[in-house]
Design a protein around this motif. Structure first.
Motif, PDB file in Angstrom:
ATOM      1  N   GLN A  98       4.857   8.104  10.222  1.00  0.00           N
ATOM      2  CA  GLN A  98       4.853   8.860  11.540  1.00  0.00           C
ATOM      3  C   GLN A  98       3.121   8.266  11.924  1.00  0.00           C
ATOM      4  O   GLN A  98       3.105   7.834  12.558  1.00  0.00           O
ATOM      5  CB  GLN A  98       4.661  10.054  10.797  1.00  0.00           C
ATOM      6  CG  GLN A  98       5.727  10.940  11.253  1.00  0.00           C
ATOM      7  CD  GLN A  98       6.955  11.105  12.470  1.00  0.00           C
ATOM      8  OE1 GLN A  98       5.940  10.879  14.102  1.00  0.00           O
ATOM      9  NE2 GLN A  98       8.083  10.748  12.400  1.00  0.00           N
ATOM     10  N   LEU A  99       2.737   8.135  10.435  1.00  0.00           N
ATOM     11  CA  LEU A  99       1.144   7.564  10.215  1.00  0.00           C
ATOM     12  C   LEU A  99       0.814   6.513  11.357  1.00  0.00           C
ATOM     13  O   LEU A  99       0.607   5.917  12.129  1.00  0.00           O
ATOM     14  CB  LEU A  99       0.916   7.735   9.437  1.00  0.00           C
ATOM     15  CG  LEU A  99       0.286   8.686   8.453  1.00  0.00           C
ATOM     16  CD1 LEU A  99      -0.047   9.233   7.588  1.00  0.00           C
ATOM     17  CD2 LEU A  99      -0.672  10.295  10.138  1.00  0.00           C
ATOM     18  N   TRP A 100       1.956   5.121  10.892  1.00  0.00           N
ATOM     19  CA  TRP A 100       1.165   3.817  10.611  1.00  0.00           C
ATOM     20  C   TRP A 100       3.015   2.907  12.080  1.00  0.00           C
ATOM     21  O   TRP A 100       2.914   1.773  11.850  1.00  0.00           O
ATOM     22  CB  TRP A 100       0.908   3.038   9.670  1.00  0.00           C
ATOM     23  CG  TRP A 100       0.171   3.410   9.438  1.00  0.00           C
ATOM     24  CD1 TRP A 100      -1.804   3.024   9.806  1.00  0.00           C
ATOM     25  CD2 TRP A 100      -0.858   4.888   8.064  1.00  0.00           C
ATOM     26  NE1 TRP A 100      -2.289   3.484   9.592  1.00  0.00           N
ATOM     27  CE2 TRP A 100      -1.756   3.899   8.383  1.00  0.00           C
ATOM     28  CE3 TRP A 100       0.097   4.873   7.610  1.00  0.00           C
ATOM     29  CZ2 TRP A 100      -2.585   4.907   7.242  1.00  0.00           C
ATOM     30  CZ3 TRP A 100      -1.067   5.743   6.380  1.00  0.00           C
ATOM     31  CH2 TRP A 100      -2.512   5.476   6.946  1.00  0.00           C
ATOM     32  N   GLY A 101       3.650   3.686  11.862  1.00  0.00           N
ATOM     33  CA  GLY A 101       4.919   3.032  12.579  1.00  0.00           C
ATOM     34  C   GLY A 101       4.984   2.977  13.601  1.00  0.00           C
ATOM     35  O   GLY A 101       4.258   4.069  14.237  1.00  0.00           O
ATOM     36  N   SER A 102       5.748   2.346  14.536  1.00  0.00           N
ATOM     37  CA  SER A 102       5.564   1.845  15.979  1.00  0.00           C
ATOM     38  C   SER A 102       4.546   1.693  16.672  1.00  0.00           C
ATOM     39  O   SER A 102       3.724   1.175  16.165  1.00  0.00           O
ATOM     40  CB  SER A 102       6.337   2.826  16.850  1.00  0.00           C
ATOM     41  OG  SER A 102       5.398   4.242  16.513  1.00  0.00           O
ATOM     42  N   VAL A 108       6.928  10.646   1.651  1.00  0.00           N
ATOM     43  CA  VAL A 108       5.795   9.520   1.340  1.00  0.00           C
ATOM     44  C   VAL A 108       6.108   9.004   2.231  1.00  0.00           C
ATOM     45  O   VAL A 108       5.784   8.230   3.637  1.00  0.00           O
ATOM     46  CB  VAL A 108       5.654   9.052   0.419  1.00  0.00           C
ATOM     47  CG1 VAL A 108       4.380   7.676   0.901  1.00  0.00           C
ATOM     48  CG2 VAL A 108       4.463  10.301  -0.744  1.00  0.00           C
ATOM     49  N   GLY A 109       7.117   8.639   2.442  1.00  0.00           N
ATOM     50  CA  GLY A 109       8.042   7.095   3.749  1.00  0.00           C
ATOM     51  C   GLY A 109       7.473   8.174   5.110  1.00  0.00           C
ATOM     52  O   GLY A 109       7.682   6.836   6.058  1.00  0.00           O
ATOM     53  N   LEU A 127       0.900  -0.876  -0.178  1.00  0.00           N
ATOM     54  CA  LEU A 127      -0.246  -0.008   0.304  1.00  0.00           C
ATOM     55  C   LEU A 127       0.825   1.735   0.238  1.00  0.00           C
ATOM     56  O   LEU A 127       0.661   2.480  -0.470  1.00  0.00           O
ATOM     57  CB  LEU A 127      -1.314  -0.096   0.851  1.00  0.00           C
ATOM     58  CG  LEU A 127      -2.015  -1.058   1.240  1.00  0.00           C
ATOM     59  CD1 LEU A 127      -2.772  -1.181   2.380  1.00  0.00           C
ATOM     60  CD2 LEU A 127      -3.009  -0.619  -0.576  1.00  0.00           C
ATOM     61  N   LEU A 128       1.558   0.773   0.746  1.00  0.00           N
ATOM     62  CA  LEU A 128       3.304   2.533   0.825  1.00  0.00           C
ATOM     63  C   LEU A 128       3.394   2.935  -0.899  1.00  0.00           C
ATOM     64  O   LEU A 128       3.407   4.126  -0.681  1.00  0.00           O
ATOM     65  CB  LEU A 128       4.092   1.946   1.621  1.00  0.00           C
ATOM     66  CG  LEU A 128       4.958   3.124   1.908  1.00  0.00           C
ATOM     67  CD1 LEU A 128       5.053   4.407   1.800  1.00  0.00           C
ATOM     68  CD2 LEU A 128       6.157   2.332   2.541  1.00  0.00           C
ATOM     69  N   GLY A 129       3.752   1.150  -1.397  1.00  0.00           N
ATOM     70  CA  GLY A 129       4.349   2.240  -2.924  1.00  0.00           C
ATOM     71  C   GLY A 129       2.985   2.117  -3.901  1.00  0.00           C
ATOM     72  O   GLY A 129       3.830   3.407  -4.636  1.00  0.00           O
ATOM     73  N   LEU A 130       1.593   2.285  -3.785  1.00  0.00           N
ATOM     74  CA  LEU A 130       0.773   2.489  -3.900  1.00  0.00           C
ATOM     75  C   LEU A 130       0.808   3.835  -3.743  1.00  0.00           C
ATOM     76  O   LEU A 130       1.058   4.463  -4.762  1.00  0.00           O
ATOM     77  CB  LEU A 130      -0.642   1.800  -4.219  1.00  0.00           C
ATOM     78  CG  LEU A 130      -1.049   0.487  -4.675  1.00  0.00           C
ATOM     79  CD1 LEU A 130      -1.747  -0.155  -4.425  1.00  0.00           C
ATOM     80  CD2 LEU A 130      -0.485   0.011  -5.717  1.00  0.00           C
ATOM     81  N   ALA A 131       0.592   4.244  -2.374  1.00  0.00           N
ATOM     82  CA  ALA A 131       0.478   5.569  -2.481  1.00  0.00           C
ATOM     83  C   ALA A 131       1.818   6.623  -3.538  1.00  0.00           C
ATOM     84  O   ALA A 131       1.332   7.770  -3.493  1.00  0.00           O
ATOM     85  CB  ALA A 131       1.059   5.672  -0.960  1.00  0.00           C
ATOM     86  N   GLY A 141      12.014  15.714  -8.025  1.00  0.00           N
ATOM     87  CA  GLY A 141      10.463  15.266  -6.948  1.00  0.00           C
ATOM     88  C   GLY A 141      10.456  13.662  -6.377  1.00  0.00           C
ATOM     89  O   GLY A 141      10.373  14.012  -5.356  1.00  0.00           O
ATOM     90  N   ILE A 142      10.515  13.001  -7.758  1.00  0.00           N
ATOM     91  CA  ILE A 142      10.386  11.535  -7.743  1.00  0.00           C
ATOM     92  C   ILE A 142      11.429  10.807  -5.910  1.00  0.00           C
ATOM     93  O   ILE A 142      10.731  10.590  -4.764  1.00  0.00           O
ATOM     94  CB  ILE A 142      10.824  10.506  -8.280  1.00  0.00           C
ATOM     95  CG1 ILE A 142       9.963  10.592  -9.600  1.00  0.00           C
ATOM     96  CG2 ILE A 142      10.725   9.305  -8.015  1.00  0.00           C
ATOM     97  CD1 ILE A 142       9.791   9.772 -10.765  1.00  0.00           C
ATOM     98  N   PHE A 143      12.475  11.981  -6.108  1.00  0.00           N
ATOM     99  CA  PHE A 143      12.728  11.693  -4.748  1.00  0.00           C
ATOM    100  C   PHE A 143      12.700  12.568  -3.683  1.00  0.00           C
ATOM    101  O   PHE A 143      12.382  11.651  -2.510  1.00  0.00           O
ATOM    102  CB  PHE A 143      14.434  11.441  -5.200  1.00  0.00           C
ATOM    103  CG  PHE A 143      15.540  10.521  -5.941  1.00  0.00           C
ATOM    104  CD1 PHE A 143      15.600   8.899  -5.305  1.00  0.00           C
ATOM    105  CD2 PHE A 143      15.277  10.416  -7.152  1.00  0.00           C
ATOM    106  CE1 PHE A 143      16.421   8.744  -5.962  1.00  0.00           C
ATOM    107  CE2 PHE A 143      16.989   9.177  -7.417  1.00  0.00           C
ATOM    108  CZ  PHE A 143      16.359   8.680  -7.062  1.00  0.00           C
ATOM    109  N   PHE A 144      12.365  13.333  -4.037  1.00  0.00           N
ATOM    110  CA  PHE A 144      11.772  14.111  -2.404  1.00  0.00           C
ATOM    111  C   PHE A 144      10.317  13.491  -1.819  1.00  0.00           C
ATOM    112  O   PHE A 144      10.753  13.743  -0.768  1.00  0.00           O
ATOM    113  CB  PHE A 144      11.791  15.063  -2.882  1.00  0.00           C
ATOM    114  CG  PHE A 144      13.011  15.662  -3.042  1.00  0.00           C
ATOM    115  CD1 PHE A 144      13.742  16.434  -1.196  1.00  0.00           C
ATOM    116  CD2 PHE A 144      13.819  16.505  -3.582  1.00  0.00           C
ATOM    117  CE1 PHE A 144      14.664  17.065  -0.797  1.00  0.00           C
ATOM    118  CE2 PHE A 144      15.402  16.973  -3.365  1.00  0.00           C
ATOM    119  CZ  PHE A 144      15.409  17.513  -1.959  1.00  0.00           C
ATOM    120  N   THR A 145       9.537  13.702  -3.118  1.00  0.00           N
ATOM    121  CA  THR A 145       8.297  12.776  -2.396  1.00  0.00           C
ATOM    122  C   THR A 145       8.844  11.514  -1.720  1.00  0.00           C
ATOM    123  O   THR A 145       7.591  11.359  -1.061  1.00  0.00           O
ATOM    124  CB  THR A 145       7.457  12.828  -4.005  1.00  0.00           C
ATOM    125  OG1 THR A 145       7.846  12.558  -5.100  1.00  0.00           O
ATOM    126  CG2 THR A 145       7.248  14.348  -4.048  1.00  0.00           C
TER     127      THR A 145
END
Lengths: 253, 261, 252
Positions: free
Chosen positions: B257-261, B251-252, B198-202, B243-247
């Protein structure tokens, strides 16, 4: 009525238009002539807001075009069509689709009706046989005819022709001249024609203006134009290489 | 010395101008999308063009990517005598990180560059002005359909590419590191990499959006004939890659932050 | 199918470039060569710094998030990261970035020269475009890809080390350790960089020289150059990774 009031425009250091004032009464045909680079195309692009003037005002009837935002210009552009110098057909569409596009977008016709209407429009410029071909498949002169058909689909009150007969053979050019004449005579369309074609001028124009070094050098009926004693205008009409005319600097220099 | 400072100043100004221009274009696109202003025929055509042009190269790239990751991961796991980890390691790297990035870069080269070239040609040949003269808004007619097509298609292509990547990885592990294809796939499934998928799709969708904005920005900004178009395409792919590397980083970070730990 | 034809033509161009090189093209075109060296380097250094730097940050971040869950301590992370950088990511990501930056640049430049008939003018003067245009760009690109790979690897590792040190408090000395890097890793990385450096200018020049038709043609050529060059990098990466695996790993 179209009215330019003291329009000036500068690109970088190059003063393209310098205090230009012109008036075209309703239903009349104004020819704008001048050497290449004299600012003719720039002047007419101001009328539909593709270029904004540095100073001066432009009126379409009583509406001041120069005050309008890009959004507010859209209704104006439906009333005032433009035929570009290089025809500018959309490469990705067939000729019929090109002509049908304004109908689909603004008249909200369904695709079949729009297509039938487009074919009828193409027939007016004798291009119906090529309706399913792409702009890249036909020559410059033919593309120009289709561009004229596309510009006229919304039945505009004003039409700007930027060199409509350049690159056309004499018969095709005469056809376009006739079309411009009949738009004015039969439908009361007001036209501005940018042209080098001296023959068309004397056949079609109600009024002729010559731009030279960003200024209006002469503005009058074709007869006045023919009898003028201005040396620059005479050189232009007679097409002499030597004379008082000075050539504009290349753009950007 | 002053020369260096002038150059640095010019560079900073250039970057700021670019970011400002991209932000304005993105805002205008966003407003048009929210107002649901778009041309249906052009949108269908854009989806078709984008998909047809890119799916084959994306699938091939993804397959090779999967294979490469298996080779790289294979060297670690065989050394550590832990071949049971190869599915997890390669799957994780492909799904979360390398897959979306490589697919995004390929997509940018194929679709983004093509879009810049197409729009740039339309600008140079005055077709964009002709649209405006016909009272048709180029943003609504040209840009929004392409934007939507790129966002949706890169999402779908990432989803599809991941499958091809695992396929390529499985074949390679079967041949090179003695982990049979079925075992490899079973390892990937057992590793429970749904979050990474899902992370990859995002990431894919965000990459699509940034590629679309960058490529349209450079396409509409073309000046100076054929040479100008070439230069614009060159700039567009470079800025899109940054742009790809920065985004990717953004996103990572947001994801952790959202789903970690 | 298009890819196969492009591959065949690129192969022809590749051999022609070598032929002209042996006939002393670089010496005769040394001015062009030096200018290309300068241009390509100038155009790419900042770009490589940014992209490889961000890559280093992302990779270390992602890896440590995972390692945190399964390993008690992180001493292996730095050396393993450096090893993977050396044999895989430094050459490949640098290669992809050069394909994007330099490849599209070469195609745009040559394509513009084709549509403005400058290439035809060269031919009329009995000058071969491969000798004049392709060979100097080819060698400048080979040299730069290798140098920038080394540079990009260093940037990536340093940026990764900063993340490891600041977020996970891994000591610098533990991170910057070359204990896992073997000669075979360095050889594999160097081999890849050289191969990419050769493939990129050839793919780009081939696309550029085959440009037809005005501004649309230049756009198409530039696009094709980016795709073909990037794809060449990916395929070569696969082949060379497989090769070095068989050569240096499986034997042991």
């Amino acid at each position: 009525m179209i009215r330019f009031e003291n329009v000036s425009k500068r690109f970088g250091t190059h003063q393209v238009l310098d205090d230009v004032s012109l008036t075209v009464p309703k239903g009349r045909i104004l020819f704008i002539i001048g050497t290449s680079g004299a600012g003719k195309s720039v002047l007419v692009k101001h009328l539909v807001g593709l270029i904004r003037p540095d100073s001066g005002r432009i009126f379409l009837d009583d509406l001041e075009v120069t005050q309008l935002s890009e959004k507010a210009l859209y209704p104006v552009r439906k009333r005032c069509a433009m035929v570009f110098q290089h025809s500018t057909l959309f490469d990705s569409m067939t000729l019929a689709e090109n002509v049908a596009l304004p109908l689909l977008k603004h008249r909200k016709l369904d695709p079949e009706t729009a297509d039938a209407e487009a074919l009828r429009r193409l027939a007016q410029v004798h291009m119906e046989a090529s309706a399913r071909r792409y702009p890249a498949d036909i020559g410059d002169g033919l593309r120009k005819r289709v561009a004229i058909a596309r510009a006229l689909t919304l039945e505009p009150e004003y039409v700007i022709f930027d060199e409509p007969t350049t690159g056309l053979d004499p018969v095709a050019a005469a056809n376009v001249d006739q079309l411009i004449r009949s738009l004015s005579a039969d439908f009361g369309v007001t036209s501005i024609v940018v042209s080098h074609d001296l023959r068309s001028i004397f056949k079609v124009a109600d009024r002729v203006a010559m731009l030279y070094q960003g200024k209006v050098l002469l503005d009058g009926p074709p007869s006045a134009f023919r009898s003028t004693t201005d040396p620059v205008v005479r050189q232009f009409i007679e097409g002499r290489p030597e004379g008082p005319m000075r050539f504009p600097r290349a753009r950007g220099s | 010395m002053t020369g260096a400072f002038t150059a640095l100043g010019a560079m900073v100004l250039g970057v700021l101008e670019l970011l400002g221009g991209l932000a304005i274009l993105a805002a205008r696109i966003g407003r048009a999308v929210l107002a649901f202003q778009l041309d249906r025929r052009e949108t269908v055509r854009a989806f078709y063009n984008v998909g047809v042009k890119s799916w084959a190269i994306v699938a091939l790239t993804a397959m090779f990517t999967g294979a490469i990751m298996v080779i790289q991961a294979g060297q670690f796991v065989s050394k550590a005598q832990a071949t049971s980890f190869v599915g997890w390691a390669a799957g994780f790297a492909v799904l979360a990180e390398i897959g979306p990035v490589l697919i995004g870069l390929m997509f940018s080269g194929r679709v983004g560059a093509n879009n810049t070239a197409e729009l740039g040609t339309m600008v140079v040949t005055e077709q964009v002005d002709a649209l405006r003269a016909l009272a048709i808004d180029p943003l609504v007619y040209l840009v929004v359909p392409r934007f939507l097509a790129m966002v949706c298609m890169l999402f779908l292509l990432t989803a599809l590419g991941d499958v091809f990547a695992l396929l390529g990885g499985g074949i390679t592990s079967h041949i090179l590191i003695d982990v049979p294809f079925r075992v490899f796939i079973a390892q990937v499934v057992e590793a429970r990499l749904l979050d990474e998928y899902l992370l990859g799709l995002a990431k894919g969708s965000v990459f699509g959006a940034s590629i679309a904005v960058v490529s349209c920005y450079y396409g509409l900004g073309v000046s100076g004939g054929a040479v100008g178009v070439g230069r614009a395409v060159n700039n567009a792919v470079v800025v899109a890659a940054i742009g790809i590397f920065f985004t990717d980083l953004m996103v990572g970070l947001a994801w952790s932050q959202l789903w970690g730990s | 199918m298009g890819l196969l034809i492009a591959f065949r033509d690129a192969l022809g161009l590749f051999f022609a470039t070598w032929r002209w090189t042996f006939r002393g093209s670089l010496f005769r075109q040394r001015k062009v060569f030096l200018r290309q060296l300068h241009d390509i380097g100038n155009r790419s250094v900042l770009f490589i710094t940014v992209t490889l730097g961000v890559l280093g940050v992302i990779s270390v971040f992602q890896v440590l998030l995972q390692v945190e869950r399964i390993l008690p301590e992180f001493s292996v992370v730095g050396p393993a990261f450096i090893q993977t950088m050396v044999r895989e990511f430094a050459p490949t990501i640098t290669g992809l970035m050069i394909a994007t930056r330099v490849g599209s640049g070469i195609a745009a430049e040559l394509g513009s020269m084709v549509v403005t008939e400058q290439v035809d003018a060269l031919r009329l003067c009995n000058a071969d475009p491969v000798d004049y245009l392709v060979a100097p760009r080819f060698w400048a690109c080979v040299l730069h890809t290798v140098l920038l790979t080394v540079y990009g690897g260093v940037v990536g590792v340093c940026c990764g080390a900063v993340v490891a040190h600041e977020v996970w408090e891994i000591p610098w000395t533990s991170f910057f350790s070359l204990r896992l890097v073997e000669l075979s890793d360095a050889a594999s990385g160097l081999m890849k960089a050289t191969a990419y450096g050769m493939a990129i200018p050839i793919a780009a020049a081939q696309a550029g020289l085959e440009t037809t038709g005005g501004s649309e043609g230049v756009g198409i050529a530039t696009t094709r150059a980016v795709v073909n060059a990037s794809f060449a990098v990916v395929v070569l990466d696969f082949l060379l990774s497989g090769l070095s695996f068989l050569l240096w790993f499986q034997g042991r």
